[in-house]
Write a protein that holds these residues in place. Sequence first.
Motif, PDB file in Angstrom:
ATOM      1  N   THR A  67      14.735   6.570   1.619  1.00  9.40           N
ATOM      2  CA  THR A  67      13.987   5.484   0.989  1.00  9.40           C
ATOM      3  C   THR A  67      12.526   5.826   0.704  1.00  9.40           C
ATOM      4  O   THR A  67      11.785   4.977   0.198  1.00  9.40           O
ATOM      5  N   LEU A  68      12.089   7.039   1.026  1.00 13.01           N
ATOM      6  CA  LEU A  68      10.721   7.422   0.673  1.00 13.01           C
ATOM      7  C   LEU A  68      10.584   7.355  -0.846  1.00 13.01           C
ATOM      8  O   LEU A  68      11.412   7.915  -1.563  1.00 13.01           O
ATOM      9  N   PRO A  69       9.554   6.678  -1.354  1.00 16.21           N
ATOM     10  CA  PRO A  69       9.493   6.405  -2.797  1.00 16.21           C
ATOM     11  C   PRO A  69       9.422   7.648  -3.674  1.00 16.21           C
ATOM     12  O   PRO A  69       9.077   8.740  -3.230  1.00 16.21           O
ATOM     13  N   GLU A  70       9.746   7.452  -4.927  1.00 11.41           N
ATOM     14  CA  GLU A  70       9.516   8.475  -5.944  1.00 11.41           C
ATOM     15  C   GLU A  70       8.018   8.547  -6.221  1.00 11.41           C
ATOM     16  O   GLU A  70       7.297   7.564  -6.063  1.00 11.41           O
ATOM     17  N   LEU A  71       7.542   9.721  -6.640  1.00 11.61           N
ATOM     18  CA  LEU A  71       6.184   9.809  -7.148  1.00 11.61           C
ATOM     19  C   LEU A  71       6.171   9.259  -8.576  1.00 11.61           C
ATOM     20  O   LEU A  71       7.210   9.219  -9.247  1.00 11.61           O
ATOM     21  N   PRO A  72       4.999   8.838  -9.054  1.00 14.58           N
ATOM     22  CA  PRO A  72       4.937   8.278 -10.406  1.00 14.58           C
ATOM     23  C   PRO A  72       5.401   9.294 -11.452  1.00 14.58           C
ATOM     24  O   PRO A  72       5.249  10.511 -11.255  1.00 14.58           O
TER      25      PRO A  72
ATOM     26  N   LYS B  66       0.810  -1.212   0.000  1.00 11.43           N
ATOM     27  CA  LYS B  66       0.000   0.000   0.000  1.00 11.43           C
ATOM     28  C   LYS B  66       0.845   1.264   0.000  1.00 11.43           C
ATOM     29  O   LYS B  66       0.525   2.227  -0.695  1.00 11.43           O
ATOM     30  N   ILE B  67       1.912   1.281   0.780  1.00  9.31           N
ATOM     31  CA  ILE B  67       2.661   2.532   0.887  1.00  9.31           C
ATOM     32  C   ILE B  67       3.727   2.672  -0.188  1.00  9.31           C
ATOM     33  O   ILE B  67       4.229   3.757  -0.427  1.00  9.31           O
ATOM     34  N   ARG B  68       4.075   1.553  -0.830  1.00 11.36           N
ATOM     35  CA  ARG B  68       5.122   1.622  -1.832  1.00 11.36           C
ATOM     36  C   ARG B  68       4.658   1.116  -3.188  1.00 11.36           C
ATOM     37  O   ARG B  68       5.452   0.755  -4.044  1.00 11.36           O
TER      38      ARG B  68
ATOM     39  N   ARG C 208       7.622  14.951   0.828  1.00 12.16           N
ATOM     40  CA  ARG C 208       8.774  14.724   1.711  1.00 12.16           C
ATOM     41  C   ARG C 208       8.729  15.632   2.939  1.00 12.16           C
ATOM     42  O   ARG C 208       9.151  15.245   4.040  1.00 12.16           O
ATOM     43  N   LEU C 209       8.216  16.839   2.776  1.00 12.91           N
ATOM     44  CA  LEU C 209       8.016  17.713   3.934  1.00 12.91           C
ATOM     45  C   LEU C 209       6.980  17.111   4.887  1.00 12.91           C
ATOM     46  O   LEU C 209       7.119  17.217   6.110  1.00 12.91           O
ATOM     47  N   HIS C 210       5.957  16.488   4.322  1.00 13.18           N
ATOM     48  CA  HIS C 210       4.930  15.864   5.156  1.00 13.18           C
ATOM     49  C   HIS C 210       5.538  14.729   5.975  1.00 13.18           C
ATOM     50  O   HIS C 210       5.231  14.565   7.165  1.00 13.18           O
ATOM     51  N   TRP C 211       6.406  13.935   5.349  1.00 12.67           N
ATOM     52  CA  TRP C 211       7.070  12.865   6.103  1.00 12.67           C
ATOM     53  C   TRP C 211       7.835  13.451   7.291  1.00 12.67           C
ATOM     54  O   TRP C 211       7.796  12.900   8.397  1.00 12.67           O
TER      55      TRP C 211
ATOM     56  N   GLU D  23       3.589   2.765  -5.517  1.00 15.08           N
ATOM     57  CA  GLU D  23       4.066   3.649  -6.571  1.00 15.08           C
ATOM     58  C   GLU D  23       5.580   3.715  -6.644  1.00 15.08           C
ATOM     59  O   GLU D  23       6.143   4.552  -7.339  1.00 15.08           O
ATOM     60  N   ASP D  24       6.238   2.809  -5.889  1.00 16.69           N
ATOM     61  CA  ASP D  24       7.694   2.874  -5.787  1.00 16.69           C
ATOM     62  C   ASP D  24       8.359   2.302  -7.034  1.00 16.69           C
ATOM     63  O   ASP D  24       8.941   1.228  -7.020  1.00 16.69           O
ATOM     64  N   LYS D  25       8.235   3.037  -8.103  1.00 19.27           N
ATOM     65  CA  LYS D  25       8.859   2.647  -9.359  1.00 19.27           C
ATOM     66  C   LYS D  25       9.955   3.649  -9.676  1.00 19.27           C
ATOM     67  O   LYS D  25       9.768   4.851  -9.550  1.00 19.27           O
ATOM     68  N   SER D  26      11.076   3.142 -10.083  1.00 18.37           N
ATOM     69  CA  SER D  26      12.193   4.028 -10.388  1.00 18.37           C
ATOM     70  C   SER D  26      12.137   4.462 -11.838  1.00 18.37           C
ATOM     71  O   SER D  26      11.798   3.681 -12.729  1.00 18.37           O
ATOM     72  N   SER D  27      12.441   5.701 -12.062  1.00 19.80           N
ATOM     73  CA  SER D  27      12.573   6.232 -13.411  1.00 19.80           C
ATOM     74  C   SER D  27      13.603   7.350 -13.351  1.00 19.80           C
ATOM     75  O   SER D  27      13.840   7.933 -12.283  1.00 19.80           O
ATOM     76  N   ALA D  28      14.211   7.630 -14.460  1.00 25.76           N
ATOM     77  CA  ALA D  28      15.202   8.708 -14.486  1.00 25.76           C
ATOM     78  C   ALA D  28      14.553  10.023 -14.061  1.00 25.76           C
ATOM     79  O   ALA D  28      15.103  10.777 -13.246  1.00 25.76           O
ATOM     80  N   GLU D  29      13.364  10.267 -14.577  1.00 24.27           N
ATOM     81  CA  GLU D  29      12.637  11.500 -14.244  1.00 24.27           C
ATOM     82  C   GLU D  29      12.331  11.566 -12.752  1.00 24.27           C
ATOM     83  O   GLU D  29      12.589  12.572 -12.084  1.00 24.27           O
TER      84      GLU D  29
END
Length: 391
Positions: free
Chosen positions: A194-199, A162-164, A342-345, A166-172
């Motif tokens: 380790t907080l995931p990237e956004l899509p 659930k929390i990860r 990230r500020l929310h975290w 969207e944890d997909k890596s992309s150059a962008e």
Amino acid sequence: MPYFTIFASRNDTRDIDALIHETFSGGFKVGGSSPEWVIQPKGWFNKNKITIRVASEDSDPDYFENNIPGMMGFYQRIPFEDEDLQYRVLTQISVINTMLAIETEKEYGQDYLKLFADLAGKLNGIGFLPDGMLLDGEGKVIVTGDGKSGPSDFRPFACTRKIRGEDKSSAEGGERKQRSIEYLKEHGVPYLETLPELPPLEELAVKSREQIARRAVALLIVIQYACDVNQDEDLSESKAFVKNMLDKFGVTEELTEFERDLLEQSEPDRQDAINLVWQYEAYWGLLWGLGLLEELDFPDETCDCDYAINVVSSCDSFDEFLNKTSIRRPEEMLDEADKIYRLHWACVNARIKGEEAPAGLIESVVLERRRALFWMIGHRDEAWNDISMNT
């Protein structure tokens, strides 16, 4: 039949069979298999049969789509004694993806309740009673149906799925994440590497300029009513004014169900009104998205309410307001969404530790900015009041 429901956040449901057998290993005969178990007491005098049915987002997506938003709305409306507890409960609900519906033939007592709570604990879930009371895995009350805090030291739990998700890596996404981290470093804000990237942008459905403008105008107008509720103003006069303004700008249909309910309540709930007033900060984010602010300042102070009102009140129609706007590039919106995530975290991390938010951050401002930014970028296509706030 008496009911007890367990809600949990699980990567999958394959271990539930073993956990049910473990929980009812003494004095019961467990029959059936996923998704339904029938549990019979072995004693001569205890004939209270238990039935457990399991549903997950994979097996019954319609249940979760139709019921979780309602559950979220119910606990948003309850006047919690502890606002932080309400936030934790809503966070837990936002990541629920598994449900165990437990029925007994007859009313059950504390012995059964202890077993049900024990099963909830094994699942890292929460127990839900028909009156709205929530229990933790030890059977301790988290909150009653009327908002009173219980003795439980409850902390939400979310599975990695659930929390990860969207944890997909992309150059962008990787570059955006690093820019955000540099921004946090500059402001002395802790971050989680380790907080995931956004899509990536291609996976999002960014709102149009008109969609954002309509949401902004409707929100600003209904916030004025919420302000009057807080200040004990004449609500009949306020309601008439607000409805007239909604009609004038043609945005009545843009109200959320929560906002409509507040307007229709004969005695509006003050906490609901307070929650809505805080959405001035979300509205501020929408104004930025519409190009009506040069930049989104660091969220360590509240917005300029006079400017926020004037930008719409100076217009005679929605079209006049729309013509003043110029939508930001989607890339800019996604950059800001990543920063606020990230500020929310950092805010949540400090609160959990019992510390002040770093660098003077105001968590309510951060949260409402996140609502606006995540809604504008179409993150998970979530509705305005259902934006997930997990970190």
